[in-house]
Scaffold this active site. Structure first.
Site, PDB file in Angstrom:
ATOM      1  N   ARG A  44      -1.192   9.219  -9.822  1.00 53.15           N
ATOM      2  CA  ARG A  44      -1.164   7.981  -9.035  1.00 53.15           C
ATOM      3  C   ARG A  44      -0.492   6.819  -9.788  1.00 53.15           C
ATOM      4  O   ARG A  44       0.205   6.000  -9.199  1.00 53.15           O
ATOM      5  CB  ARG A  44      -2.591   7.572  -8.634  1.00 53.15           C
ATOM      6  CG  ARG A  44      -3.262   8.583  -7.706  1.00 53.15           C
ATOM      7  CD  ARG A  44      -4.695   8.139  -7.382  1.00 53.15           C
ATOM      8  NE  ARG A  44      -4.698   6.831  -6.761  1.00 53.15           N
ATOM      9  CZ  ARG A  44      -4.475   6.616  -5.459  1.00 53.15           C
ATOM     10  NH1 ARG A  44      -4.256   7.622  -4.652  1.00 53.15           N
ATOM     11  NH2 ARG A  44      -4.489   5.395  -4.978  1.00 53.15           N
ATOM     12  N   GLU A  48     -12.312  -4.586  -3.997  1.00 53.17           N
ATOM     13  CA  GLU A  48     -12.860  -3.246  -3.708  1.00 53.17           C
ATOM     14  C   GLU A  48     -12.181  -2.167  -4.556  1.00 53.17           C
ATOM     15  O   GLU A  48     -12.664  -1.039  -4.634  1.00 53.17           O
ATOM     16  CB  GLU A  48     -12.679  -2.905  -2.220  1.00 53.17           C
ATOM     17  CG  GLU A  48     -13.606  -3.681  -1.288  1.00 53.17           C
ATOM     18  CD  GLU A  48     -13.258  -5.155  -1.177  1.00 53.17           C
ATOM     19  OE1 GLU A  48     -12.056  -5.488  -1.160  1.00 53.17           O
ATOM     20  OE2 GLU A  48     -14.183  -5.984  -1.120  1.00 53.17           O
ATOM     21  N   ASN A  49     -11.055  -2.485  -5.169  1.00 49.44           N
ATOM     22  CA  ASN A  49     -10.330  -1.466  -5.947  1.00 49.44           C
ATOM     23  C   ASN A  49     -11.050  -1.072  -7.242  1.00 49.44           C
ATOM     24  O   ASN A  49     -10.687  -0.083  -7.884  1.00 49.44           O
ATOM     25  CB  ASN A  49      -8.893  -1.909  -6.240  1.00 49.44           C
ATOM     26  CG  ASN A  49      -7.985  -1.886  -5.028  1.00 49.44           C
ATOM     27  OD1 ASN A  49      -7.080  -2.702  -4.877  1.00 49.44           O
ATOM     28  ND2 ASN A  49      -8.206  -0.923  -4.125  1.00 49.44           N
ATOM     29  N   GLU A  68       1.296 -13.393  12.315  1.00 45.52           N
ATOM     30  CA  GLU A  68       1.785 -12.205  13.018  1.00 45.52           C
ATOM     31  C   GLU A  68       1.639 -11.042  12.038  1.00 45.52           C
ATOM     32  O   GLU A  68       1.766 -11.231  10.824  1.00 45.52           O
ATOM     33  CB  GLU A  68       3.259 -12.381  13.394  1.00 45.52           C
ATOM     34  CG  GLU A  68       3.538 -13.573  14.288  1.00 45.52           C
ATOM     35  CD  GLU A  68       3.008 -13.388  15.704  1.00 45.52           C
ATOM     36  OE1 GLU A  68       2.981 -12.242  16.182  1.00 45.52           O
ATOM     37  OE2 GLU A  68       2.621 -14.398  16.321  1.00 45.52           O
ATOM     38  N   TRP A 126       2.804   8.046  -2.488  1.00 43.50           N
ATOM     39  CA  TRP A 126       4.204   8.189  -2.924  1.00 43.50           C
ATOM     40  C   TRP A 126       4.259   9.093  -4.152  1.00 43.50           C
ATOM     41  O   TRP A 126       5.105   9.983  -4.247  1.00 43.50           O
ATOM     42  CB  TRP A 126       4.757   6.804  -3.233  1.00 43.50           C
ATOM     43  CG  TRP A 126       6.221   6.742  -3.530  1.00 43.50           C
ATOM     44  CD1 TRP A 126       7.237   6.547  -2.642  1.00 43.50           C
ATOM     45  CD2 TRP A 126       6.849   6.840  -4.834  1.00 43.50           C
ATOM     46  NE1 TRP A 126       8.447   6.521  -3.291  1.00 43.50           N
ATOM     47  CE2 TRP A 126       8.238   6.700  -4.634  1.00 43.50           C
ATOM     48  CE3 TRP A 126       6.367   7.026  -6.124  1.00 43.50           C
ATOM     49  CZ2 TRP A 126       9.150   6.739  -5.691  1.00 43.50           C
ATOM     50  CZ3 TRP A 126       7.271   7.080  -7.178  1.00 43.50           C
ATOM     51  CH2 TRP A 126       8.657   6.937  -6.939  1.00 43.50           C
ATOM     52  N   SER A 182      -7.483  -5.364  -5.182  1.00 42.92           N
ATOM     53  CA  SER A 182      -8.539  -5.983  -4.370  1.00 42.92           C
ATOM     54  C   SER A 182      -9.887  -5.931  -5.088  1.00 42.92           C
ATOM     55  O   SER A 182     -10.083  -5.135  -6.022  1.00 42.92           O
ATOM     56  CB  SER A 182      -8.646  -5.269  -3.012  1.00 42.92           C
ATOM     57  OG  SER A 182      -9.344  -4.045  -3.154  1.00 42.92           O
ATOM     58  N   ARG A 186      -4.886  -1.827   8.952  1.00 40.20           N
ATOM     59  CA  ARG A 186      -6.049  -2.682   8.673  1.00 40.20           C
ATOM     60  C   ARG A 186      -5.646  -3.705   7.621  1.00 40.20           C
ATOM     61  O   ARG A 186      -4.621  -3.551   6.954  1.00 40.20           O
ATOM     62  CB  ARG A 186      -7.246  -1.846   8.185  1.00 40.20           C
ATOM     63  CG  ARG A 186      -6.936  -0.966   6.991  1.00 40.20           C
ATOM     64  CD  ARG A 186      -8.170  -0.185   6.523  1.00 40.20           C
ATOM     65  NE  ARG A 186      -7.804   0.788   5.513  1.00 40.20           N
ATOM     66  CZ  ARG A 186      -7.554   2.064   5.751  1.00 40.20           C
ATOM     67  NH1 ARG A 186      -7.643   2.548   6.969  1.00 40.20           N
ATOM     68  NH2 ARG A 186      -7.208   2.882   4.764  1.00 40.20           N
ATOM     69  N   ASP A 194       0.830  -1.209   0.000  1.00 37.27           N
ATOM     70  CA  ASP A 194       0.000   0.000   0.000  1.00 37.27           C
ATOM     71  C   ASP A 194       0.865   1.261   0.000  1.00 37.27           C
ATOM     72  O   ASP A 194       1.993   1.248   0.505  1.00 37.27           O
ATOM     73  CB  ASP A 194      -0.925  -0.023   1.228  1.00 37.27           C
ATOM     74  CG  ASP A 194      -2.069   0.958   1.101  1.00 37.27           C
ATOM     75  OD1 ASP A 194      -2.348   1.422  -0.025  1.00 37.27           O
ATOM     76  OD2 ASP A 194      -2.695   1.263   2.136  1.00 37.27           O
ATOM     77  N   GLY A 195       0.316   2.338  -0.545  1.00 37.43           N
ATOM     78  CA  GLY A 195       0.971   3.643  -0.463  1.00 37.43           C
ATOM     79  C   GLY A 195       1.513   4.169  -1.780  1.00 37.43           C
ATOM     80  O   GLY A 195       2.159   5.223  -1.807  1.00 37.43           O
ATOM     81  N   ARG A 205       1.929  -4.843   6.222  1.00 33.19           N
ATOM     82  CA  ARG A 205       1.248  -3.806   5.440  1.00 33.19           C
ATOM     83  C   ARG A 205       2.097  -2.545   5.473  1.00 33.19           C
ATOM     84  O   ARG A 205       2.488  -2.077   6.542  1.00 33.19           O
ATOM     85  CB  ARG A 205      -0.141  -3.484   5.985  1.00 33.19           C
ATOM     86  CG  ARG A 205      -0.831  -2.444   5.100  1.00 33.19           C
ATOM     87  CD  ARG A 205      -2.253  -2.158   5.476  1.00 33.19           C
ATOM     88  NE  ARG A 205      -2.863  -1.287   4.475  1.00 33.19           N
ATOM     89  CZ  ARG A 205      -4.097  -1.389   4.040  1.00 33.19           C
ATOM     90  NH1 ARG A 205      -4.875  -2.336   4.505  1.00 33.19           N
ATOM     91  NH2 ARG A 205      -4.579  -0.539   3.146  1.00 33.19           N
TER      92      ARG A 205
HETATM   93  C1  IPE Z   1      -5.366  -2.730  -0.138  1.00 36.80           C
HETATM   94  O1  IPE Z   1      -5.071  -1.374  -0.280  1.00 36.80           O
HETATM   95  C2  IPE Z   1      -5.358  -3.415  -1.472  1.00 36.80           C
HETATM   96  C3  IPE Z   1      -4.048  -3.525  -2.108  1.00 36.80           C
HETATM   97  C4  IPE Z   1      -2.901  -3.190  -1.592  1.00 36.80           C
HETATM   98  C5  IPE Z   1      -4.069  -4.119  -3.424  1.00 36.80           C
HETATM   99  P1  IPE Z   1      -6.207  -0.271  -0.404  1.00 36.80           P
HETATM  100  O2  IPE Z   1      -5.520   1.036  -0.535  1.00 36.80           O
HETATM  101  O3  IPE Z   1      -7.159  -0.634  -1.472  1.00 36.80           O
HETATM  102  O4  IPE Z   1      -6.967  -0.396   0.986  1.00 36.80           O
HETATM  103  P2  IPE Z   1      -7.868   0.663   1.781  1.00 36.80           P
HETATM  104  O5  IPE Z   1      -8.878   1.201   0.814  1.00 36.80           O
HETATM  105  O6  IPE Z   1      -6.955   1.747   2.267  1.00 36.80           O
HETATM  106  O7  IPE Z   1      -8.459  -0.117   2.902  1.00 36.80           O
HETATM  107  C1  IPE Z   2      -1.712   0.267  -3.283  1.00 38.36           C
HETATM  108  O1  IPE Z   2      -1.453   1.618  -3.307  1.00 38.36           O
HETATM  109  C2  IPE Z   2      -1.906  -0.319  -4.645  1.00 38.36           C
HETATM  110  C3  IPE Z   2      -3.312  -0.675  -4.950  1.00 38.36           C
HETATM  111  C4  IPE Z   2      -4.290  -0.682  -4.089  1.00 38.36           C
HETATM  112  C5  IPE Z   2      -3.612  -1.063  -6.320  1.00 38.36           C
HETATM  113  P1  IPE Z   2      -2.627   2.689  -3.262  1.00 38.36           P
HETATM  114  O2  IPE Z   2      -3.045   3.003  -4.661  1.00 38.36           O
HETATM  115  O3  IPE Z   2      -3.758   2.229  -2.401  1.00 38.36           O
HETATM  116  O4  IPE Z   2      -1.893   3.927  -2.610  1.00 38.36           O
HETATM  117  P2  IPE Z   2      -2.495   4.947  -1.562  1.00 38.36           P
HETATM  118  O5  IPE Z   2      -3.032   4.155  -0.411  1.00 38.36           O
HETATM  119  O6  IPE Z   2      -3.599   5.709  -2.246  1.00 38.36           O
HETATM  120  O7  IPE Z   2      -1.346   5.810  -1.178  1.00 38.36           O
HETATM  121 MG    MG Z   3      -4.125   2.434  -0.441  1.00 34.45          MG
END
Ligand code: IPE
Ligand code: IPE
Ligand code: MG
Length: 252
Positions: A43, A77-78, A217, A35, A75, A204, A30-31, A198
């Site tokens: 993004r 949800e993405n 863990e 970044w 995910s 989460r 994530d992130g 994570r």
């Molecule tokens: C979790 O990250 C899914 C992936 C890393 C692929 P998200 O950025 O989608 O999760 P939330 O929305 O912050 O819970």
């Molecule tokens: C995780 O990075 C990658 C995916 C969920 C595809 P994010 O896209 O969620 O990055 P942030 O959380 O918005 O920084």
């Molecule tokens: Mg994210």
């Protein structure tokens, strides 16, 4: 992405084979968005940087005795994201698979995908099948990529197939238990994760490996995924080695 090297990953003599280290590490990468935002870039720039990071992390696994690496790429949800980001990610996945196929095959990495393929486009699914096929004889590192994956969706799909087997008489309701149910999960050939990491500071699990992580863990690090290094993975693996896992029992 970096050029192909034919150095095979061999886990026979890991530099740092801690028997107490995690055998299966799962990472919520994530992130990427933050970044990119911090650099004033879109993004997708962050997603590309994140994808480049994967190679270093896969390659350092043997050093820490990690045999299974599972990474959360997209995910269920993405799909709520903008069409621009979703199609950019899908084309990144296609590009990543095409570009990395040869290197992963040569480096003794066995790749598997988990998640529901039905919503993914045919070209991407074809590349996923091809990568799985090309690497199926490898046994250095088991890399599992969670793509259109959700823990609840996985359990629901598994339950549907299980119910079909019960309805057709192949499985009796009395035999539904903690041993038989996971055979229907996407991860049925994998051990449960020992350590779930994570990145990006969120604490989460966002629907990742819900059943499988019952006794994992957890480590939550503030590092954004494109900045996550093999050194940090090593540090978290060593920290894991110092923990006592009791699995509900009392320490002896
Ligand atoms: C979790 O990250 C899914 C992936 C890393 C692929 P998200 O950025 O989608 O999760 P939330 O929305 O912050 O819970
Ligand atoms: C995780 O990075 C990658 C995916 C969920 C595809 P994010 O896209 O969620 O990055 P942030 O959380 O918005 O920084
Ligand atoms: Mg994210």
């Amino acid at each position: 992405m970096a050029s192909v090297s034919n150095t095979s990953i061999d886990t026979a003599e890991p530099e740092e084979q801690a028997s107490s280290g995690p055998r299966h590490v799962a990472i919520i990468m994530d992130g990427n968005g933050r970044w990119a935002q911090a650099r004033g870039r879109p993004r997708l720039f962050g997603h590309h940087a994140g994808a480049r990071r994967v190679r270093e992390i896969v390659e350092c696994c043997p050093q820490y005795g990690v045999k299974y690496l599972t990474i959360f790429a997209f995910s269920t949800e993405n799909w709520k994201r903008t069409q621009v980001e979703i199609s950019g990610l899908m084309s990144l996945f296609r590009r990543y698979i095409s570009k990395e196929m040869k290197a992963l095959a040569l480096r003794n990495v066995r790749v598997r995908f988990i998640g529901d393929r039905l919503r993914l486009d045919a070209k991407l699914v074809q590349l996923m099948d091809e990568l799985e096929h090309e690497t199926e004889a490898n046994e250095g590192i088991h890399l599992t990529i969670a793509l259109n994956y959700g823990g609840r969706d996985e359990v629901a799909r598994a339950t549907k197939r299980l119910a079909q087997d019960v309805a057709s008489g192949q499985l009796s309701p009395e035999d539904v238990n903690e041993e038989t149910l996971p055979r229907y999960l996407d991860t049925h050939v994998l051990p449960d994760p020992d350590l779930v990491i994570r990145t990006s500071g969120e604490a989460r699990i966002s629907n990742f490996l819900l059943w499988q992580s019952a006794y994992a863990e957890y480590e939550f690090t503030d590092t954004l995924w494109p900045d996550f290094t093999s050194e940090e993975l090593g540090r978290l693996c060593r920290k894991f080695g110092s923990r006592e896992r009791r699995f509900g029992a009392v320490s002896t």
